[in-house]
Every structure is written in structure tokens, then in C-alpha cells.
Design an enzyme around this catalytic site. Structure first.
Site: not given
Ligand SMILES: [Ca+2]
Ligand SMILES: [Ca+2]
Lengths: 705, 705
Positions: A269, A423, A485
């Protein structure tokens, strides 16, 4: 079809494996930070068999014309494994030479560290940032389903391509993949197909991926010996293609480092493939252990036959398209126009034009009016919203939803996509829609939540995908939702992204202008930042003037001004009122509107200097972070600064508004009200400062370098 | 325990329902854009029964002391439904009056549009942006598991609290939720519990959520009649608490608008609850149809008893803690210090100090050295990486992994979290870890992929959570990975986020300084932007000077300078070399290092003016977007500008580097090499420009407003 294994299959697969080792080793040898096997070589070697089967037995494309519209699309979502993709492109005869493979990850090469759309022949989408490619592919599949539904006719299956994706566990862990996969399952996107391989992820990833995809309504298959079972690989792909109402994922189990002395061990790996291991692997696979970049003639010949199949496919398709023209001339003209990426002549005449006496209107509403008008002449638009349709006003009344017919909620002909609260997925899917061609995607959400999709937005810009974000509720003017927001910083972020164009229109004509420029810019992603609150239509704004990105809205005779206020969006009309207040006190004040910095920056110097001219101080005014303004301007006057001035908690001057009053109250806290005595008052301070200072005041556009 | 239903249960549940209608209606009546039933009232009314059962029968907290450390944590992930949470806080006796409920969504109220941590008593985390709360809760659960593992002893179950989350379909669609849920399943976080309700999402969300969570290794339960089956709700929560090796999700089916005339119909979704409907609902639930904000005394009394239970719990816990002190004085001292949020005395003495003769080292490596040193004295650190441990260098050699013991990969005592490729999930989980207390979370990824987590980062800043991002590969210096991995715009974005502190250290001492300030700032989130390439240790840098955010690294006698170059991170040493080049040509050049704008901005004016002093032009130099620099400086000189100057494709001056050479070549393309003749050359142009211009050159810090 059934699978006929031939000797050349093993030779070709081994060619890919051995070539991948050479490509990666050569790049590694050039610099000290060698990449691990897992990062660069794991996917190319593990996916060599399935790539070979897919491209030689199934894939329908013409390497000599990579832009053929009905080609199958291939996406390598684990883009760091792109040595594989470059090798396949080379073998198939795309514009990529063996020398290009030797330049892997080098300066100015065609074989960069991650595959880039528009840079290397045959690369459909830019990948590397994990999860993006998979989600782009959902967009590619939506595009096929939609254009097929609109243009295919009995006997004319023009848009029929498949979409294939390779991905790894890294992509499967990313949230954007989950979003796109759930939507793809909902949309029953049959021609999508994904092939994933297992990685070494026991430390963080023990979920049962197959069950998760079944939960998304996907068809799930697996191949247990992805290194040798070519028949099994063939059968899985063939079976997947027969499933018509679901996307399919095939889980492929492979032994990491198959062929290496360390195959299947933990040691493989973390470090690169060692030279002696590479040599024994080459010998094992029938190649000269000391040779590099070896491609047997037989492999080239076999892939040349595959390429010929593609040439034939395209010419048959061209013939079909020609007879389609005879029978369906209107559809033919529209489809071929869309394929060429052109807009219909005179489309811009549908854009609404406003005069100052027209009612004040929120720019999100102005955007809806534009969409309503232009969608009558632009079938190219395929848009939606991330579950905020009623707030973003992105859905034209007459639109049909894009839905699988079985849901009875719409059809694949529909042009409105219900993205759900996803989104990031929406952004990445839009990139796929744009990459497919013939489609102009748009997506709505609150400006604040474009940030959720930042990973996709920067790839829109980098790739030159024409993607439109309809980003409403664009500052503190959104009212009671509060700081969670309020996108104070978002526009600064978007402005800093190279190649992305940001618009913040101030009224009706500026909104029309932003659509005009965004739609005419076929290689540019744009973000339209729109207000929740009503904005008056301004004296002096026109579509033409706003299309230059910046212009003077309120002029005074040259040389007489005391101040220029530059503003954008919902603050422009307040700037005009402040100028009027100052005029009554004997000051001459100009107001410039700068709806798009990037478009303004692209104008000639003379024009820009006529807008931001020398002779008086210039102040910016925007209900957002000031960051960036001072690049062009001298003083900044916006939320950030006002917060310092009017900090609610003195100990924390950078605090956002903690309480979130209705719109007007909210703007009042920052003195961003109308009429706004504070804007005028601060304007006076700037005028006085410069008067006291003395000397010439030079435009910030006049620079030394 | 078994459930004993009492009459007051129905009365209380109906109180919550009717009160929710009043709270939401009052806020709606104040402004024109009324919220739909679904958005604001759906969750409060649908979740009233389960909230009542949870808080009266299970929840262990003391409303009179909301900071009690071993309290159960409650998170309302669907934050737009916060009327519910405010009502519960009021009934339970937190610092929230009936009058506060009447101020829902008003200016400066304690009941803002979304719940905010640090603003309203009893709010654990700020929610509203969907998916965040759920993911914060995974952090809260990790914190409990970790601190419990470290400090609990036989007979001393000190850290035993549960974490409860309510969420809706919106949260379930967000990718960040998928990331956090998958990790929570892997980590076997038993005391986590989530309750979700169905929404009307047929248009975009038809996946089988229960199957998805089973795939994540969660325990899945469901209640079919969430409106009336109190026994069923009780049983589900009780059953969930008995499962010790998995988190549990309970899917609750409710009828939307239960009690309304329109219950269960499509009509209820889109519009507010109408006045006549509200009245009939009040009557149906046993309240005066014309009354508002009605709370029966019996309901108050019942909740007062619940609060008393909490007082008792806390005092029992305090007694247990006192006897713990006797038996485990060291652990007691450490735990209580951590609960107080203090750092151990003298911890900063472990920070490494460098001199110019020390070897050049990459700042990611310098960061690893700091972590190695400070982790010996700061058990508070609980960090990880989003699958880039080997690149971010975030794992101290001696660290144990935070893993469920059954995996044999670590234990809950472990301080290193394998986040997987889940940047957004990591960011949101870190917010939860910080919110729990006693923990300083850090997370590593490439700077470019902090953007994937932007939604969580802005909430770290807004909430004042002490979260550290170890963001490596911080500019084009990352080399061959190319533009998909080049964070040109990221630092501009982060600098624009209010309350977030960004560091870009130039050498060893500056790296130590960034940790010093970040760790001492207990209410501040910080992003440390670190290089992949080696950086020399600079003459003139000290921890103390760098801790001021900016300082003069290379000074000349006051009044003699021709130019000041201001720079950050990997470009500072190049700026010094350029100054040396210019000195040979007779120019006097100062160099200032500005590792953190925010920390520098917080210094007194006199100090700042001494660094960026008047008298000569000031130029910035950073291998990033110039956006923002001009706020403080006059000319900018960075990648953006150089791209324009040296554009590889003339037609596209804003293009990022398309090819991605090894580090030195990459920097060379932009003339950001060392020694850098271009920096010197451009410096000369600026000097000449100002000489020709004449007049006084004033520091950009001298402002009119
Ligand atoms: Ca931009
Ligand atoms: Ca900041």
C-alpha cells in the site's frame, strides 16, 4: 452478445499493467516525494482487466473524433489513477503519444497529475477531487436521458450513448457521491454504469456499500475475481446494460498489486513499486524485465480494430442524422444547433427591458421573469433547485419536471430538475450536464449554500463549463433567517476563483444583462447573486451598459466631483440616494454600478478609467465583506467595516449580526437603510480627509505594475 | 423502566402543538413573506409527541445549569423547526420566557430563526444549514466515548451522557450527513440516537433510508404512528438505549399537519396554517380557540418535576466527582481543568524554537514537530485527517487510533481519528467535539479541500468553536497535482469569513506561533495553511513577534526605505532575497511577514503603523489570488497578477496553470522562484512609479473612515 476470449486479451491487459508501472515509476523518479503504490498505481493495475474488456467489447466512441456527440462517455472518478486513462487513450489512438505517457505529471505535458477536460483529447470531465467524477457522470446520464427523450423518434435512436464510471472507495466516502447516487437512483437513470474497486479502508470505511446502493434503488452486481475473471467482468457489464430502469454499480474485488511480489500484503500500500519487483512483474507478464514502455504490435493492432469500430459507428450515426433531417427538419436544426453550442439567433430580444417607473422588484423575481421569457426560445436550459424552488423562483410555470415517467411526476422530456437538498451534488451534476453538450444547466439555492458546493464550483470554472448558479438571498437583506444564512463572505470567495464570473445586479436591466452575458459566454461558469427584497429600477441603467460589467449610473461634469461611490446589487439604489443627500449639501457625487468585476476587468483600460476616474476619492459600498474591494478602490464601506463601527459586542468586532430581524431592521443595524444618512455622512468624511491631505487623487486603476 | 402514560402527557403534547402554532403565526404575521407550514411548523407539530416523551422520560440534564458537563446533549438538526426547541427549553425552565417565545425571529431576540450556540441558553450547537446538526452530534458522541474511555473508572461512571438528534429528510439528503453517518456506524457509537421524520419529498428522495442506515451499520427502528403511539415511541427510545455497539436511528411516521383540517393532504405543505384552522385545532386539542400562548399550569408543573430530576442528577454527579478526586487525584485535576476549558500551565514551553541555521523544513513537517511536542502535555488534542495522514503529517508517532475496540485497530482512548475521505463530515464533527467541551479538535486535509467543508467552517467561526484545520499543500507549491489541487482562492475565502483566523507561517518559529495563538484562543476557529516544500528559518523571526500576526522581518533605518515588501508563508524568504538583490543596486527595502491578517488587525494602531509605515510604497507578495491584499496594501504581486503578465494562453489571462510541474518548475512559471529576479524587478518599477508621481506616500492603514 457473448464473450469470446482471445489470446490478445491477456497480452493487452498485461501491457496496460506493465505500462502503468513504467508511467508511474518514471514520474516518481523525477522528484523526492514518491507516490505510494496505492495512490497512483493501485487503480491502473487493478482496473486494467475491466478497462480492457469495457473498451474493447462495449465502448462506442471514435478515437479519431473524440467530440462525436453520441459517443459513450467514460469518467475516471478516481482521477489520481489517471495513468490508466492515458494508457487507454493512447492504445485507442486518441491524440496521445507514447512520448506523452513518458511526460506524466511534467510541466506543460498532456498527461497531467489529474485528467483535465479541454486539455487532453478524450477527457470528458476534470477529475481528481474525489466524488466529482461520479457526480459529473450522473449529469452526463441525465443529459443523455433528456436529449434522447426530446429528440429520439421511432426509427431514429440518435441519442443512445452509455455512461461508464470507474471509482474507488475514496469517491464512495465523499458526501457529494451520496447525494448524486441517491438522485440517480430516484431518477432511474438506466444507462449509467459504475464500476468500483475495493481499497484498504478498514480504518474508516466498513459500511456495506452494496446495501447502500440498493437503498438508493440501484442495481448492484459484483465480480469476485476482478484480476482474472474476464468472462465474469464481461457478463456483469452485459447484464447491467440489460437493466433499463436503474443505474448499476458493479463491485469488483481485486488483489492489490496483483503481479507484484507483495501482492495482497499490507506492504504494497504505502510505498512505490520497487525496481526489482517491477522487473519480476514484467517477466511474469511476459515482457522484457529490463525494457520500458513496451507495447506489443499485436496490442496496437487489436486496439486499432476497436477504433475502426468507432469510426464505423459514427458514420452510421451521421447517415441516420441526415435522414432525420429529411423527416424532422425542425428538430434536426435545433439539435444540431445545440450540438454546435450555438444559441438561436435573436434569443436576446426576449430579455425584458425596464424603465425607472416600473415597479420595484426583487432580483430573484426579475430572474424568474427572465427565465420565463428566455425559456420560450432556449430549449437548451435544463435547470432546477436544491429544494428551494419556491424561494429561488427558478421554476417557470409551464415547465415539466424531469422525472422518470413511472413516477407520474413528469418525464425525461421535462426541463426542471428537483435536485433535493443536495447543493454539492447539484453543482457536480451541472458540470456533467455542461460537459455532455447541448445543454445549459442552471441551479438555484441560497447564495450562502453555494459554499456547500464549493468543490464543484471551482471545477466548473477551471473546466470552462457553462453553468449558471441562481443564488438568491444574497446578503444580510435576507432577513430573519440570521447569520447561519447570511452569505457575508461568499461573494469574496467566488470573486477570488479564477475564471468564474460573479454577477450582482442592481435592478431589472442589470438582471437581464447578467443573463445576456452569462448565456453568451459558452465557456464560462457564472454565479448570479440575487436579492430577496425589492429593488427599484434605476435611472441610467440599461442592458447594454450593464453588460460591460460596470458603468456610471449617476454622472457629474468631469473634474467637478468630490466623490465617486461604487456599489453593487441591492446597495446601488441606496448609494444614489446618498449622492442626492450630499448634493443638497453642495457636494458633487458620482455613482458607479459594478455588477460584475470580472466582466468590468475585461473592458479596455480607457473605458475602465472613465468609470473609476482620477480626480476624487472612490468609496465602495456593499452589504458584504469588504475583502477584495480595495483591489480597485480606495475606501471600503460595507458590512465588515460597519460591524467594527457599530459592533453589537465591543469585544468582538468581527461578530456577525447575532439577531436576525426582518429585512429592514436588519439593514438598519448596519445603517444600510434607505435613505441612508450614514452613507452620506461617511462620504463627507472621505471628502474632508482628501481635502486635508491635499495633492492629486489618482484612480486605483493607475498602477505601477 | 416501563412507560406509565398519564393524562398530562396528552395535555402537554397538545400544549406544544398549539404553542408552536402561536409562535410561528406571530412571527409570520409581522412580515409579508410568510413561511409555509412545512418549513416552520411541520417539524414542531410532528415531533411534539416524541419530544415530550424524550424530555420527560429520558433526558438527563439540569435546566437550571445548562452547562453541567455530563448532561445529555440534544440537537435539532432541522434547525428551521426551532419553535419546538424553544418551547421545550421554556417548559423545562431554561432561561427562555414566554415573552421570548413571542419574539420568535425578531431583532435581538433570544429566539432567532435558527438555534444558535452561545446565544440562547441550552442550545448545544448552531443548526439550520442542513446536515450540520446531525454531523455535530456524531462529534458530541465521539467526545463522550473518548472522555468516558479516558476518565471513567470502576465505580466512577462520570462521562455517560447520551446524544439525541432530531432530523428531517432535508438533513438526510445532504452529503455531510452521509459522511458522518458512515463514520458513526464504523465507530460503533452506541450512545448516539437519531430520530427522523418523513417529509413530502417524493419529487427527489425515494431512497430507502432505513436500508441505507443498515448499510452504515446502524441499528434501525421505526414507529408507525408518531402522532399518537406514545408507548411505541417510548419503547423505541428504550430499545435504542439497550443497543451498546451501534448508533440507532428511529424512523417516525407522522401525518403532516396532524390536528389541522388539512392534515395529511397536499394543501398543508405550502402555505401557513390559516387562522380558522388554527382555531379549530386549538379547540380539538382542548384549548381556547381564541386564546394564544396558553400553557396549562399542569403542564408547567409536570415539566418542573422533570427539571427537579435534573437538579438531583447533577448533584449526585457532583458527589461522585468529589469522591473521584480522592481516589484519582491526577485524573480529577486533568478532567476538571479540561471541563473548565483551561490549558495546563506552561504548556507553551514545549513549543519548538528555531534559529536561522536550523535546516529548512516544510511547514507541514514543522506542524508535525509541534504536534509531537505539545501532545505530551495536552491530552485535550483529539485530531485526525481526511485520509491524508501521510501527507498532512497530522499523526504523532505514539498516538493510538480512536477506534472501537472490536476492530483491534485502536480504542476509544485513542486520540487519532481516521476520518476517511470526508472533509465536510470532519469539519462538522470537529464542531461537535468542540461544543462538547474538554477537547481541542484538529483535522488535516489539503488546503484545497477545506473548501469541501466550507459549510462547517463558517459555523465553526460563527459559533466560536475552537477548531484547528491543518491545511497542507497551501499554494501552487504543491507541485504536480495541478490546478485541481491548487488552492489559489481558498485563503481569500477563509480571510473573508468573520471570526475565523487564518495562519500562513513562513518558518519554524512562525509555525510555533500559529499554534500558540490558536491554542490560547479558546473561542476561535483557526486554519493553519502549511507548505509541502521546505522553507528556510528566517533571520528575525521569533515566536513572540509572529504571535502579533505581523512584524518587520528585515528593517532599514526609518525614513530611508524605498519599498516595503509584505509577504506570507513560503514567499517570505523569497521576498527577503529580492530585498537583498535590490540592496546591491542601492535600494533600501524592508520586508514584513504577515502570517495572520486577523491577529495583526487586532493589534493597536501604533504597532500596525510601525509595521506598514508611511513613507514608501508597500507591495504584497503571495503565491495566491491577490484578492483582499489591497485592503491593507498598495500594490499586489501574486499569482493572479503574474498569470495576467505571463499568461500561458494569451486568450485567457485568468487561467490557472494547466500543467503541474514539480514544485520548483511550477513556482518558476510564475517567477516565484528563489532567487527571484522578477520580484526585485517589479519592486524597482514600483519605486520608480512613486518617484515619478511625487508627493507623500501614506500608509494604507491611514484611512478616512
Ligand atoms: Ca472570479
Ligand atoms: Ca477571517
Amino acid at each position: 452478445m457473448t464473450f469470446q476470449k482471445v489470446d490478445i486479451d491477456d497480452i493487452s491487459i498485461n501491457t496496460i499493467r506493465v505500462l502503468a508501472a513504467d508511467v508511474v515509476n518514471k514520474a516518481n523518479s523525477g522528484h523526492p516525494g514518491k507516490s505510494s503504490f496505492e495512490l497512483r498505481l493501485g487503480a491502473p493495475m487493478g482496473l486494467a482487466p475491466v478497462a480492457h474488456i469495457l473498451f474493447t467489447r462495449f465502448f462506442n466512441a471514435n478515437p479519431k473524433h473524440s467530440e462525436w456527440f453520441n459517443r459513450d462517455r467514460f469518467v475516471l472518478s478516481n482521477g489520481h489513477g489517471c495513468a490508466l486513462q492515458y494508457i487507454l487513450l493512447h492504445l485507442l489512438g486518441y491524440k496521445l503519444s507514447l512520448d506523452d505517457l513518458k511526460q506524466f505529471r511534467q510541466l506543460d505535458s498532456l498527461t497531467p497529475g489529474h485528467p483535465e477536460h479541454g486539455h487532453t483529447d478524450g477527457i470528458e470531465v476534470t477529475t481528481g477531487p474525489l466524488g466529482q467524477g461520479f457526480s459529473n457522470a450522473v449529469g452526463l446520464a441525465i443529459a443523455q436521458a433528456h436529449l434522447g427523450a426530446v429528440y429520439n423518434k421511432p426509427g431514429f435512436d440518435l441519442i443512445t450513448n452509455h455512461t461508464y464510471v470507474f471509482l474507488g472507495d475514496g469517491c464512495l466516502m465523499e458526501g457529494v457521491t451520496s447525494e448524486a447516487a441517491s438522485l440517480a437512483g430516484h431518477l432511474q437513470l438506466a444507462p449509467g454504469l459504475d464500476i468500483s474497486i475495493d481499497g484498504d479502508t478498514a480504518v474508516a470505511f466498513t459500511e456495506i456499500v452494496e446495501e447502500r446502493f440498493r437503498a438508493y434503488n440501484w442495481h448492484v452486481l459484483h465480480v469476485d475475481d476482478g484480476d482474472q475473471d474476464l468472462q465474469g467482468i464481461y457478463n456483469a457489464i452485459e447484464k447491467a446494460k440489460q437493466v433499463k430502469d436503474k443505474p448499476t454499480i458493479i463491485r469488483l474485488r481485486t488483489i492489490i498489486g496483483y503481479g507484484s511480489k507483495q501482492q495482497g500484503t499490507h506492504g504494497i500500500h504505502g510505498s512505490p513499486l520497487k525496481p526489482d519487483d517491477t522487473e519480476q512483474m514484467k517477466a511474469k507478464f511476459g515482457f522484457d524485465p529490463k525494457g520500458t514502455f513496451q507495447v506489443p504490435e499485436a496490442t496496437y493492432a487489436f486496439y486499432a480494430d476497436v477504433a475502426k469500430r468507432g469510426v464505423k459507428s459514427e458514420s452510421e450515426w451521421e447517415a441516420l442524422l441526415a435522414s432525420y433531417e429529411t423527416k424532422y427538419p425542425r428538430e434536426h436544426a435545433e439539435l444540431t444547433r445545440r450540438i454546435r453550442g450555438e444559441l438561436p439567433n435573436g434569443w436576446e430580444k426576449t430579455l425584458p427591458v425596464y424603465k425607472p417607473s416600473d415597479a420595484a422588484t426583487a432580483s430573484r423575481k426579475l430572474s424568474e421573469i427572465v427565465l420565463t421569457k428566455i425559456s420560450t426560445v432556449l430549449p437548451d436550459l435544463l435547470g432546477g433547485s436544491a429544494d428551494l424552488t419556491g424561494s429561488n423562483l427558478t421554476r417557470v410555470k409551464e415547465a415539466e419536471d424531469f422525472q422518470p415517467p413511472s413516477t407520474k411526476l413528469g418525464s425525461y422530456k421535462g426541463t426542471y430538475i428537483r435536485y433535493g437538498v443536495r447543493e454539492h451534488g447539484m453543482g457536480a451534476i451541472m458540470n456533467g450536464l455542461a460537459a455532455y453538450g447541448g445543454i445549459i444547466p442552471f441551479g438555484g439555492t441560497f447564495l450562502n449554500f453555494v459554499s456547500y458546493a464549493a468543490g464543484a464550483v471551482r471545477l466548473s470554472a477551471l473546466s470552462g463549463h457553462q453553468v449558471l448558479w441562481i443564488a438568491t438571498h444574497d446578503s444580510i437583506g435576507l432577513g430573519e433567517d440570521g447569520p447561519t444564512h447570511q452569505p457575508i463572505e461568499t461573494i469574496a470567495h467566488l470573486r477570488a476563483i479564477p475564471k468564474l464570473v460573479v454577477w450582482r445586479p442592481a435592478d431589472g436591466n442589470e438582471t437581464s444583462a447578467s443573463y445576456l452575458v452569462a448565456l453568451n459566454s459558452k465557456k464560462t461558469a457564472s454565479v448570479l447573486c440575487l436579492s430577496r427584497q425589492n429593488l427599484p429600477n434605476l435611472e441610467g441603467s440599461t442592458i447594454e451598459r450593464a453588460s460591460r460589467g460596470g458603468y456610471v449610473l449617476r454622472e457629474v461634469p468631469a473634474g467637478t466631483e468630490n466623490l465617486t461611490i461604487v456599489s453593487t446589487g441591492s446597495e446601488v439604489s441606496i448609494a444614489v440616494e446618498a449622492a442626492n443627500v450630499l448634493e443638497k449639501e453642495g457636494f458633487k457625487v458620482r455613482v458607479a454600478s459594478l455588477p460584475s468585476w470580472e466582466v468590468f476587468d475585461a473592458q479596455d483600460t480607457k473605458y475602465r478609467l472613465s468609470v473609476l476616474r482620477s480626480g476624487a476619492p472612490i468609496v465602495s459600498f456593499e452589504a458584504l465583506s469588504t475583502l477584495g474591494w480595495a483591489n480597485n478602490l480606495v475606501w471600503t464601506f460595507s458590512v465588515h467595516r460597519l460591524l467594527i463601527k457599530k459592533s453589537i459586542k465591543n469585544t468582538d468586532s468581527l461578530l456577525l449580526v447575532r439577531a436576525f430581524p426582518p429585512y429592514l431592521q436588519c439593514m438598519y443595524v448596519f445603517n444600510v437603510t434607505s435613505p441612508s444618512p450614514d452613507v452620506a455622512e461617511l462620504g463627507k468624511k472621505i471628502i474632508t480627509f482628501y481635502k486635508n491631505k491635499g495633492g492629486e487623487v489618482v484612480s486605483p486603476l493607475v498602477k505601477a505594475i
